[in-house]
Motif scaffolding. Sequence first.
Motif, short mmCIF file in Angstrom:
data_model
loop_
_atom_site.label_atom_id
_atom_site.label_comp_id
_atom_site.label_asym_id
_atom_site.label_seq_id
_atom_site.Cartn_x
_atom_site.Cartn_y
_atom_site.Cartn_z
N ALA A 325 0.83 -1.21 0.00
CA ALA A 325 0.00 0.00 0.00
C ALA A 325 0.86 1.26 0.00
CB ALA A 325 -0.93 0.00 1.21
N ASN A 326 0.46 2.23 -0.79
CA ASN A 326 1.18 3.50 -0.94
C ASN A 326 0.24 4.62 -0.51
OD1 ASN A 326 3.02 5.46 -1.58
ND2 ASN A 326 3.32 4.81 -3.70
N TYR A 327 0.48 5.17 0.67
CA TYR A 327 -0.48 6.04 1.34
C TYR A 327 -0.87 7.26 0.52
CZ TYR A 327 -2.64 8.82 5.02
OH TYR A 327 -3.52 9.55 5.75
N ASN A 328 -2.18 7.48 0.44
CA ASN A 328 -2.77 8.68 -0.16
C ASN A 328 -2.30 8.89 -1.61
OD1 ASN A 328 -4.57 10.83 0.03
ND2 ASN A 328 -2.97 12.28 0.61
N THR A 329 -2.23 7.81 -2.36
CA THR A 329 -1.88 7.90 -3.77
C THR A 329 -2.91 7.11 -4.60
OG1 THR A 329 -0.55 5.88 -3.91
CG2 THR A 329 0.56 7.86 -3.11
N ARG A 330 -2.79 7.24 -5.91
CA ARG A 330 -3.62 6.46 -6.82
C ARG A 330 -2.87 5.23 -7.33
NH1 ARG A 330 -8.23 9.23 -8.14
NH2 ARG A 330 -8.19 11.49 -7.85
N GLY A 331 -1.90 4.78 -6.55
CA GLY A 331 -1.11 3.63 -6.98
C GLY A 331 -0.71 2.74 -5.82
N LEU A 332 0.09 1.73 -6.14
CA LEU A 332 0.64 0.81 -5.16
C LEU A 332 2.10 0.56 -5.51
CD1 LEU A 332 -2.17 -1.93 -5.04
CD2 LEU A 332 -1.76 -0.17 -3.32
N ARG A 333 2.84 0.01 -4.56
CA ARG A 333 4.15 -0.56 -4.86
C ARG A 333 3.97 -2.06 -5.08
NH1 ARG A 333 4.70 2.21 0.00
NH2 ARG A 333 5.43 4.35 -0.23
N ILE A 334 4.83 -2.64 -5.90
CA ILE A 334 4.70 -4.06 -6.22
C ILE A 334 6.07 -4.71 -6.18
CG2 ILE A 334 4.08 -5.74 -8.00
CD1 ILE A 334 1.99 -3.80 -9.01
N ILE A 335 6.19 -5.84 -5.47
CA ILE A 335 7.39 -6.67 -5.52
C ILE A 335 7.09 -7.77 -6.51
CG2 ILE A 335 9.03 -8.04 -4.19
CD1 ILE A 335 8.01 -6.50 -1.69
N ASP A 336 7.75 -7.71 -7.66
CA ASP A 336 7.36 -8.54 -8.80
C ASP A 336 7.82 -9.98 -8.68
OD1 ASP A 336 6.06 -8.65 -11.35
OD2 ASP A 336 8.03 -8.79 -12.29
N ASN A 337 8.90 -10.23 -7.95
CA ASN A 337 9.46 -11.59 -7.83
C ASN A 337 9.84 -11.87 -6.38
OD1 ASN A 337 11.48 -9.66 -7.88
ND2 ASN A 337 13.00 -11.07 -8.74
N PRO A 338 8.90 -11.94 -5.47
CA PRO A 338 9.22 -11.99 -4.04
C PRO A 338 9.90 -13.27 -3.58
CG PRO A 338 6.86 -12.23 -4.39
CD PRO A 338 7.44 -11.85 -5.71
N ASN A 339 10.03 -14.30 -4.42
CA ASN A 339 10.78 -15.49 -4.02
C ASN A 339 12.29 -15.30 -4.15
OD1 ASN A 339 8.48 -17.03 -3.46
ND2 ASN A 339 8.30 -17.72 -5.57
N ASP A 340 12.73 -14.22 -4.81
CA ASP A 340 14.15 -13.99 -5.10
C ASP A 340 14.76 -13.08 -4.03
OD1 ASP A 340 16.64 -13.38 -6.11
OD2 ASP A 340 15.95 -13.11 -8.16
N PHE A 341 15.52 -13.67 -3.12
CA PHE A 341 16.12 -12.89 -2.04
C PHE A 341 17.19 -11.93 -2.57
CE2 PHE A 341 19.51 -12.37 1.14
CZ PHE A 341 18.79 -11.75 2.16
N ASP A 342 17.97 -12.38 -3.54
CA ASP A 342 19.10 -11.60 -3.99
C ASP A 342 18.70 -10.37 -4.79
OD1 ASP A 342 21.11 -13.27 -2.88
OD2 ASP A 342 20.76 -14.72 -4.49
N ASN A 343 17.62 -10.49 -5.57
CA ASN A 343 17.25 -9.37 -6.45
C ASN A 343 15.73 -9.17 -6.51
OD1 ASN A 343 19.91 -8.52 -7.72
ND2 ASN A 343 19.91 -10.73 -8.16
N PRO A 344 15.09 -8.88 -5.39
CA PRO A 344 13.65 -8.60 -5.46
C PRO A 344 13.40 -7.32 -6.26
CG PRO A 344 14.50 -7.99 -3.32
CD PRO A 344 15.62 -8.69 -4.03
N MET A 345 12.55 -7.39 -7.26
CA MET A 345 12.32 -6.24 -8.14
C MET A 345 11.14 -5.43 -7.60
SD MET A 345 13.11 -7.88 -11.91
CE MET A 345 11.92 -9.20 -11.77
#
Length: 479
Positions: A325-345
């Motif tokens: 959740a991204n407070y008081n915005t019209r968007g969100l943040r997204i972690i696209d590959n959360p299984n990847d510890f080394d390079n979470p996008m």
Amino acid sequence: MQSVYAQKETYNWVFGQATGLTWNSLRDVNATGLGGGVTVGSSTTLKSLPVELISSISTQEGCFTLSNSTGTMQFYSDGMNIWKNDNSLMTNGTGLNGDKSSAQSGIIFPYPISTTKYVAVSVGLNLADNVSYNIIDNNVVTSKNIRLNGASGSTGETVTSIRHADNSSYWIIALGRGTNSYLNAWKFTSTGLVATPVVSLIGNYTLGNGACGYLKITPDGKHFVMTTFLDKKIVYGDFDNSTGIFSNIKVVTALQNSPYGVEFSRDQSLVYISSNTGIMVYKADELFSKPNINDVTQKIYSLVNDGIGSPGALQIGPDERIYWANYNTRGLRIIDNPNDFDNPMIYSVSNLFIANNFSFQGLPSFAANWFQGNSEVKRTVCSGYDSKFTVTVSDLEGKLATSLKWDFGDGTIIDQPITTGKTSYDMNHTYTVQGTYRVTITPVKSNGSALTSRKVSASTLDCEIKTNRMIRVDLQNGQ
């Protein structure tokens, strides 16, 4: 061993200012890199993201919802009101004991062994000490604000649920705070609430008498992580979903930031915790086994470039991405590959992602068992030999399924009866021709209607196993 589970119960989210998301329709969206495995400020297109859903809710934090196994929204709530899927208030659906500023204002789960009834739990703000449940039957609240008594400490802000190990009942779990703090677990069965909770002592910690954070159980029912926002603590340890007992509880008190959201990667290998400065990522096996969090492999990503200041909830989606959740915005943040510890996008999608309304701090809470996994699995077998397929099933009794339909993709279809209390099923099959086959396993109700299927791709080879002729060990499709 594969898992069969209907995952569309989480296909519709409702949160923030009259908004939400649905995975029943998908779109491609432009995104900006925030860090991790992507360059800050870089642009990309994230494919197959959910479409905005318009709702009647208006909540800063607490929200929860549930869909059916086909992905149709059933109802949603802010802890104070319950709305139907047409965005109208449910009959008798106002005046619940929750609060829209309670971090986890409630949660919904199916009434065990019922096709029409659900249980909606609600809890109020700060130390309201009013955790309650409500019964929904055919879109009517038939019983309201029934208190869950016997809690140790004062309940408020933090509540969750997970299916019991018996695959029918559910645990309702609420934090109790005071001079000492506790985790209270009530069992809800097909005959109703077990009045006396299972109480586990956390210790001599007040854990924030005001605003708190999220409590989540791992989908396998073995561990938990909880945050408290104001006093900057993380609580974590083990859970036994057969007894309701929390154990090996550890409390981290020396944080420099204020933790709030909690989520696990789909494979449960990583733990994500959001705060007012960014996000922390821990390796789960180390977190739950090592005595000191400072010895746990971890990464911290500060997102000052994204205007962060207010914390935001974390919630994994049906697409296995983690949404933030991204407070008081019209968007969100997204972690696209959360299984990847080394390079979470980590990306930001804003502006028109939520075109009509706003996101705030909260994202909907779900019972942990809905996230046991449903991705397609590939395996290789040998043509001309008998291969055993094993499947673990969940909550088939709760959905009143009576059989499993195995379609091996080569014209062979077998119906296998479901046995009460049994969760593991085997089926042998021989493919005579090389190729790739789609094995579909479908739970079926007594009336013939199908629940969500599980698919496995079976690639068959002409296997010639050369061995020492003096060795007489069967190497054919060993399990």
